[in-house]
Write a protein that holds these residues in place. Structure first.
Motif, PDB file in Angstrom:
ATOM      1  N   ILE A  13       0.680  13.897   1.013  1.00 28.47           N
ATOM      2  CA  ILE A  13       2.482  12.846   0.744  1.00 28.47           C
ATOM      3  C   ILE A  13       3.845  14.414   0.158  1.00 28.47           C
ATOM      4  CG2 ILE A  13       3.116  11.350  -1.203  1.00 28.47           C
ATOM      5  CD1 ILE A  13       0.296  10.847  -2.409  1.00 28.47           C
ATOM      6  N   TYR A  50       9.914   9.591   5.452  1.00 27.85           N
ATOM      7  CA  TYR A  50       8.612   9.186   6.508  1.00 27.85           C
ATOM      8  C   TYR A  50       8.373   8.908   8.062  1.00 27.85           C
ATOM      9  CZ  TYR A  50       5.465   4.620   7.457  1.00 27.85           C
ATOM     10  OH  TYR A  50       4.351   4.623   8.151  1.00 27.85           O
ATOM     11  N   ILE A  81      -1.905   2.632  -0.320  1.00 25.07           N
ATOM     12  CA  ILE A  81      -1.571   3.321  -2.171  1.00 25.07           C
ATOM     13  C   ILE A  81      -2.500   2.096  -2.825  1.00 25.07           C
ATOM     14  CG2 ILE A  81       0.946   1.614  -2.603  1.00 25.07           C
ATOM     15  CD1 ILE A  81      -0.297   4.974  -4.317  1.00 25.07           C
ATOM     16  N   PRO A 118       4.704  -0.234   5.449  1.00 25.25           N
ATOM     17  CA  PRO A 118       4.661   0.826   4.291  1.00 25.25           C
ATOM     18  C   PRO A 118       6.001   0.229   3.526  1.00 25.25           C
ATOM     19  CG  PRO A 118       5.587   1.303   7.143  1.00 25.25           C
ATOM     20  CD  PRO A 118       4.391   0.466   6.714  1.00 25.25           C
ATOM     21  N   TYR A 174      10.647   5.373  -3.967  1.00 22.63           N
ATOM     22  CA  TYR A 174       9.099   5.989  -3.597  1.00 22.63           C
ATOM     23  C   TYR A 174       9.070   5.055  -1.870  1.00 22.63           C
ATOM     24  CZ  TYR A 174       7.938   6.818  -8.513  1.00 22.63           C
ATOM     25  OH  TYR A 174       7.785   7.191  -9.897  1.00 22.63           O
ATOM     26  N   VAL A 175       8.559   5.964  -0.859  1.00 21.35           N
ATOM     27  CA  VAL A 175       7.620   5.102   0.111  1.00 21.35           C
ATOM     28  C   VAL A 175       6.336   5.133  -0.067  1.00 21.35           C
ATOM     29  CG1 VAL A 175       7.849   4.804   2.290  1.00 21.35           C
ATOM     30  CG2 VAL A 175      10.153   5.291   1.818  1.00 21.35           C
ATOM     31  N   PHE A 176       5.424   3.966   0.773  1.00 22.42           N
ATOM     32  CA  PHE A 176       4.451   4.166   0.501  1.00 22.42           C
ATOM     33  C   PHE A 176       3.710   3.611   1.604  1.00 22.42           C
ATOM     34  CE2 PHE A 176       5.113   4.412  -4.429  1.00 22.42           C
ATOM     35  CZ  PHE A 176       4.451   5.144  -4.558  1.00 22.42           C
ATOM     36  N   THR A 177       3.051   4.064   2.081  1.00 22.97           N
ATOM     37  CA  THR A 177       2.075   3.335   3.027  1.00 22.97           C
ATOM     38  C   THR A 177       1.027   2.594   2.335  1.00 22.97           C
ATOM     39  OG1 THR A 177       0.000   5.541   2.897  1.00 22.97           O
ATOM     40  CG2 THR A 177       1.638   5.898   4.465  1.00 22.97           C
ATOM     41  N   CYS A 221       4.164   9.646   6.301  1.00 19.38           N
ATOM     42  CA  CYS A 221       3.643   9.890   5.437  1.00 19.38           C
ATOM     43  C   CYS A 221       3.713   9.177   4.198  1.00 19.38           C
ATOM     44  CB  CYS A 221       3.044  11.112   4.550  1.00 19.38           C
ATOM     45  SG  CYS A 221       1.896  11.831   5.740  1.00 19.38           S
ATOM     46  N   SER A 222       3.267   9.337   2.967  1.00 22.11           N
ATOM     47  CA  SER A 222       4.266   8.798   1.358  1.00 22.11           C
ATOM     48  C   SER A 222       5.197   9.816   1.321  1.00 22.11           C
ATOM     49  CB  SER A 222       2.996   8.069   0.425  1.00 22.11           C
ATOM     50  OG  SER A 222       2.238   7.390   0.556  1.00 22.11           O
ATOM     51  N   ILE A 241      -0.867   7.574  -7.161  1.00 22.85           N
ATOM     52  CA  ILE A 241      -0.140   8.407  -6.506  1.00 22.85           C
ATOM     53  C   ILE A 241      -1.369   9.814  -5.886  1.00 22.85           C
ATOM     54  CG2 ILE A 241       1.822  10.026  -6.063  1.00 22.85           C
ATOM     55  CD1 ILE A 241       3.322   8.101  -7.389  1.00 22.85           C
TER      56      ILE A 241
END
Ligand code: G1P
Length: 288
Positions: free
Chosen positions: A242, A148, A212, A124, A206-209, A153-154, A233
């Motif tokens: 999300i 998170y 993305i 992540p 943002y924080v993403f898995t 999750c994102s 997204i």
């Protein structure tokens, strides 16, 4: 696995700030004497990030130089025995290891984030847009990482935006779960006022898995003919939950002229050696 890496896209052309951005990266615009991107890098570090990838483009060399050693300047300051300035300059280049990836063509924010895929691998990661500065004792990115860690999750940071500004943001539709926290139901990039699903806009945090990246690869160009992060997204949301989080703190959009002025004024008001003089000056010009 928690969030240790961050991507800072800084390849945009800065058209909102022309002409100065003709020869200078907008991320280097100074908030008095500190470039905006310094605050963004610092926020990432203060949030527990230890690996930073900046996506740059042509004419962004000044960003790399800023975070690099500057031997001539350091030698000069050492010779003059100006040790305070010397340690300040050295501290900047020893903040963190930064990796740079060039986005060859300005194809959009989504494409810029996609450039970081090889470096991120299966982790992540956070994304911090260089235009946004957020002030708060718990950094905004840290707040997202905490969400998170709860849901894996994102998660994106959102705030209420004025109605006339919705067409400048990715606007979300969310289901309120608890104070400040929403489950994302939809997100639309820069909608017209009448089409906006709410007044809650995504700010540049943002924080993403890592899924993305897959979603971005399948995303074709959207608003402005660019590959939009928002569209990625939206696609990711078809397969994963999300979250949207109404972050705590004051955000400045330094890519906007008024936001930039506000950031400078508030920063000056925070500095003991400037505060009183600034207040006296403002009184004088406003009363005039
Ligand atoms: C970008 C994003 C948008 C987001 C905004 C936040 O737009 O595309 O979804 O709301 O940042 O600052 P930009 O400001 O680059 O046009």
């Amino acid at each position: 696995m928690t969030v240790k890496k961050a991507v800072i896209p800084a390849a945009g052309l800065g058209t909102r700030f022309l002409p100065v951005t003709k020869s200078m990266p907008k991320e280097m615009l100074p908030i008095i004497d500190v470039p905006a991107i310094h605050y963004v890098v610092k926020e990432a570090l203060d949030s527990g990030i230890d690996d930073i990838i900046i996506i740059t483009g042509r004419s962004k060399r000044a960003i790399e130089d800023y975070f690099d050693d500057s031997p001539e300047l350091e030698m000069h300051l050492a010779k003059k025995n100006n040790l305070d300035l010397l340690s300040m300059v050295q501290e900047i280049s020893s903040l963190v290891d930064i990796h740079y990836i060039r986005q060859k063509e300005p194809l959009g924010l989504g494409d810029a984030v996609l450039r970081a895929e090889k470096h991120i691998c299966d982790e992540p990661f956070a994304v911090l847009l260089g235009d946004d500065i957020v002030r708060n004792s718990t950094p905004c990115t840290r707040q997202l990482i905490d969400i998170y860690n709860r849901y894996r999750c994102s998660v994106l940071a959102v705030e209420d935006v004025p109605e006339e500004m919705v067409s400048s943001y990715g606007i979300i539709k969310g289901k309120n779960l608890e104070d400040l926290l929403y489950l994302l139901e939809d997100i639309v990039e820069k909608p017209k006022k009448d089409d906006a699903p709410s007044m809650m806009g995504a700010i540049g945090r943002y924080v993403f898995t890592q899924e993305i990246f897959d979603s971005l690869k399948k995303t074709s160009s959207g608003v402005g003919g660019e590959i939009q992060l928002t569209d990625g997204i939206r696609r990711l949301n078809e397969r994963q939950n999300i979250y949207a989080y109404k972050f705590v703190g004051r955000r400045y959009d330094t890519g906007d002229r008024m936001g930039y002025i506000e950031a400078i004024i508030d920063s000056a008001l925070d500095q003991g050696d400037l505060r009183d003089d600034l207040i006296a000056y403002m009184r004088q010009v406003v009363v005039r």
